[in-house]
Structures are given as C-alpha cells and as structure tokens.
Motif scaffolding. Structure first.
Motif, mmCIF file in Angstrom:
data_model
loop_
_atom_site.group_PDB
_atom_site.id
_atom_site.type_symbol
_atom_site.label_atom_id
_atom_site.label_comp_id
_atom_site.label_asym_id
_atom_site.label_seq_id
_atom_site.Cartn_x
_atom_site.Cartn_y
_atom_site.Cartn_z
ATOM 1 N N GLU A 17 -2.317 -28.419 18.192
ATOM 2 C CA GLU A 17 -3.371 -27.391 18.178
ATOM 3 C C GLU A 17 -2.793 -25.988 17.997
ATOM 4 O O GLU A 17 -3.522 -25.066 17.686
ATOM 5 N N ALA A 20 -1.105 -24.997 13.644
ATOM 6 C CA ALA A 20 -1.839 -24.354 12.548
ATOM 7 C C ALA A 20 -1.547 -22.852 12.537
ATOM 8 O O ALA A 20 -1.409 -22.234 11.485
ATOM 9 N N HIS A 24 0.203 -20.770 9.584
ATOM 10 C CA HIS A 24 -0.469 -19.587 9.066
ATOM 11 C C HIS A 24 0.518 -18.418 8.979
ATOM 12 O O HIS A 24 0.646 -17.749 7.950
ATOM 13 N N SER A 321 -8.350 -25.492 12.208
ATOM 14 C CA SER A 321 -7.434 -26.555 11.825
ATOM 15 C C SER A 321 -8.138 -27.897 11.678
ATOM 16 O O SER A 321 -7.510 -28.893 11.378
#
Ligand code: ATP
Ligand code: MG
Length: 440
Positions: A17, A20, A24, A321
């Motif tokens: 979790e 992402a 990024h 995500s």
C-alpha cells in the motif's frame, strides 16, 4: 511453533500500500532527470571498504561509526555502500567515462548503522546526481534549478535552500588553522567527539549535532573570510544566478556537510515539517575526489536526496493504486474464458489496469472483492453474457446501473468512463475480436 524472524532494526519493508507512493516518486524523478539530460549509472551495493575510507574520510561519522563493513570468505574487506558518490567516481574512472563531461544519476538503498529514529534509518534510499568535467557555477545552478523543479512536480512548496562555500583545499587549510586556534581556546566547552576532532579534523566540529555545542559553533570564525578571489567569484556568480531565478536562499556559514570530499559550493534543501532530520537533499562540489581516487583531475558536483524524508512530505491523497477494472466471472464456462478475455482487453488497452478474479466463488463474494480492490468498475462475465459476447459493466465508485456492453465495444467505452473518473487509461487502436476468448 518456531519463533518468527523479524527484519533488522532500522531496515524497513515497503509494503504494497506504500509502494505506489514510492513508484510515483521514482517515476517523477526519472522523468525529470531524463528531461535534463542525465543518464542512470547502476553500481554494486558492495564495494571495498578502502573506497569509502579514502573518499568520505577516515575521521567522519560514516566511516568511524556507521559503516557495515565485513571480511568476506576470501578475507577481502568490503562494505555495504553508505552513499553513492564514491561508487560513481570509482565506476567513472574504471570505465573511462571521464573523457568528456558526464551527467549521471543513481537510485537505490544505502546503509549506515545510525541510531534509528524518525528520518534516520539503517537502510535508506537515495536518488543522487553526479556531474563530472564541468567546473563553473553554471552547473551548480543547474542542479539547484533541477531540484527546485522536482519540488514543484511533487507539490512541495515548503522547502528552504541553504548554501555555503567551503573554499578550495588551500583556503580550507588556512581556515583550519583559524578554527583550530578558536576551538583550542575554548577546549573546555568541547564534547568528547569534538575534542578528538580538534586534532584530527576540526571542520567536523562544525557539523556536530550536539545542542550544547551550538553556541560555540555559531561564534566560530567564518570560512567565507578565508576565500580567495576565484572561489569568491564562483560563489557570487552562483548567488546571482539564484537571484535571477528567483530562488530564495540563506547563506549558512556553518554548513559543512558530513563528508570530507566537498569543496566550494555546498547546499541543502531543508523542510521544517520533519522534526530534527529536516534535510531532504544535500550536495555540493567535490573537485578533488576523482584525482584522490586515482583518476585524472576532474571537477565534479552532485547531490543526494533522501527518499524516506521526501515520501513523508508527499501527500498520498491523489495516488491511487487500485485497478481500473475488476473482472468477475461466474459459471464454469465464464470462469474458463475470463483470463483470456482479460488478456485481450489488456492487449487492446495497454494502460488498462485490469484485475481478473481467480479462485471462483459466488457472484456476491466476487463482487465484494471487486469493491475492496479499490477498482473503478466491475466487469461481470456469466455464461449468459459469454454466449452473447458481452459483459455486464457496473461502476463501483459512483452511481450507475449495470449495463451490458459487447466485447467489441469495451475498448471504446472503458477508456471513456475511466477518463471521466480521472483515470489515465488510453483509448485503444484495434477493436476486440470475438475469437480466442471462449474456452473450448
Ligand atoms: P544528516 O546530516 O541528515 O545526517 P548527512 O550529511 O549524513 O545527513 P548525506 O550523506 O549528505 O547526509 O545524505 C544525503 C541525504 O540522504 C540526507 O540529506 C538525507 O535526506 C538522507 N539521509 C542520510 N542519512 C540518512 C539516514 N540514515 N536515513 C534516512 N535518510 C538519510
Ligand atoms: Mg548523517
């Protein structure tokens, strides 16, 4: 039950979790570096210990106390890299990259056995940049402009810039004498570490994080007073470049950096939202390092960003995500056909993020999983739909009835719906064929 094995203190897993957010950040950095003409250099995580001793300096926190060094089975003295610059210089010399100017970057984990605390870990990650063969203040300015651009891309508007000049080797020797005299005359106020450093590497005393030493450090003589003509001009040119670019900065004469190889320009970008460990990016020139490591004299400048600290500052709100669509399949034939349909759709829509349910189960339980996945849309394939070459399409994050969409229309309809929802899926080029998605 056997006892559980845990990760090493100060070394962290990055769970799905959170990954992402990391991706990024890394993608934005890669994009930025590419646009400025920087190319990636990947070096091993392990180097001979000697490399770090000779570059970072014997009398530094990193080399004295923080390195993970060990003898391998052959008896070679090796270390996990505590930073990236030394390895880049080693590689650049080794592969003859220094014949012409080089703009390089790297990304990856670094290892230092520090006391774990917020913003300070034993394995942490950096993206760093190293430029070889350019000596003017213009490249120093380019690096600072590039980092400012990066903060803009990340939506960070609260970072402040501190700069300083450390002079060249000769100027630093002069300053070293001034500083030693000053510190010796106040030796009763020095802590143990600093007393030791007074004789070995007095500039390091300025880098002390001990609160009790800060006043003494603030009153120390200034290095800027020891700078000669050329160094002074380099520094003022950089400052006027920053002025023209409208970048506010503060000259911090106590900014010396924790590594020995720096000279002339040094800089740090600092956040006041991170507590004691506020420096998110630090760098400067190191014109002497290449020759110190056996290469021909080559001017150099670089910086490194601490990714854990940057991650803490980025707002994760808009980073989604979950998949775009979740394919639910109920019924024996539909279940067999679903993976093939999913594959076809992915081929047609290269940006589509499609999760295909596996493991069967009732319609209700699959739908629940679709919802929990964070997906925008559920695609429903039953044996009846399969017979009509169509799927049910149900929005999950906003109101909307389930409707039936022909396979061949999906590549037009899906991207449109997702674009309305702000998802990035692009339209496809080819239309869906009906053959190949039925399980025979
Ligand atoms: P600091 O003064 O914060 O200890 P440093 O002088 O040791 O920093 P550099 O070696 O120049 O730092 O590293 C550049 C950047 O990497 C730092 O500004 C910081 O963002 C990050 N960094 C350094 N050490 C750590 C660590 N142990 N854990 C997390 N990030 C770190
Ligand atoms: Mg440090």
């Amino acid at each position: 039950m056997p006892n559980k094995i845990q990760a090493i203190r100060g070394m962290h897993d990055i769970l799905p979790e959170r990954s992402a957010l990391w991706q990024h950040l890394e993608e934005k950095a890669r994009n930025l570096l590419d646009r400025y003409g920087y190319r990636e250099l990947r070096t091993p995580l392990v180097e001979v210990t000697e490399l770090f001793k000779r570059s970072i300096g014997e009398v530094t926190d990193i080399v004295e106390k923080e390195m993970y060094s060990f003898a391998d089975r052959g008896g070679d003295k090796l270390a996990l890299r505590p930073e990236g610059t030394a390895s880049c210089v080693r590689a650049a010399i080794e592969h003859g990259l220094l014949e012409q100017p080089q703009r390089l970057w790297y990304c990856g984990p670094m290892f230092r056995r520090e006391r774990p605390q917020r913003g300070r870990y034993r394995q942490f990650h950096q993206i760093g940049v190293e430029v070889f063969g350019l000596e003017g203040p213009d490249i120093d300015l380019e690096l600072i402009l590039m980092t400012r651009q990066f903060w803009r891309m990340l939506g960070l508007d609260n970072l402040r810039l501190e700069i300083n000049s450390l002079g060249d080797a000769h100027e630093r020797a002069l300053y070293r004498d001034d500083l030693s005299a000053y510190l010796s005359s106040h030796s009763e106020r020095l802590d143990g570490d600093s007393l030791k450093r007074l004789s070995t590497n007095p500039l390091r005393v300025l880098d002390s994080k001990n609160p009790a030493m800060q006043q003494l450090i603030a009153d120390a003589p200034s290095l800027l007073d020891c700078l000669g003509e050329a160094t002074r001009t380099h520094f003022t040119n950089l400052c006027s470049g920053l002025d023209s670019a409208g970048i506010p900065y503060q000259i911090n004469q106590r900014l010396v950096r924790g590594l020995d190889y720096y000279n002339r320009t040094v800089f740090e970008w600092i956040s006041d939202d991170l507590g004691a460990q506020g420096t998110v990016c630090a760098g400067g020139r190191y014109d002497g390092l290449v020759s110190q490591l056996g290469g021909r004299p080559t001017p150099a400048v670089g910086f490194a960003m601490g990714l854990e600290r940057l991650i803490e500052l980025i707002d994760p709100g808009h980073i989604d995500s979950g998949p775009d669509a979740y394919l639910v399949a109920v019924g024996e034939r539909a279940q067999a056909a679903a993976p093939l349909l999913a594959d076809r759709l992915r081929e047609q829509m290269p940006k589509l993020r499609l999760l295909c349910h596996c493991g069967g189960g009732s319609f209700k339980s699959q739908f629940k999983k679709a919802d929990r996945s964070g997906s925008q849309i559920a695609l429903v394939l039953g044996d009846a739909e399969l017979d009509q070459n169509s799927v049910g399409l149900k929005p999950l994050r906003h109101d909307g009835e389930q409707r039936t969409v022909a396979f061949e229309a999906l590549h037009e309809i899906l991207p449109r719906i997702l674009a309305e929802r702000g998802s990035e899926t692009s339209a496809s080029e080819s239309s869906i064929g009906e053959a190949g998605i039925r399980a025979e």
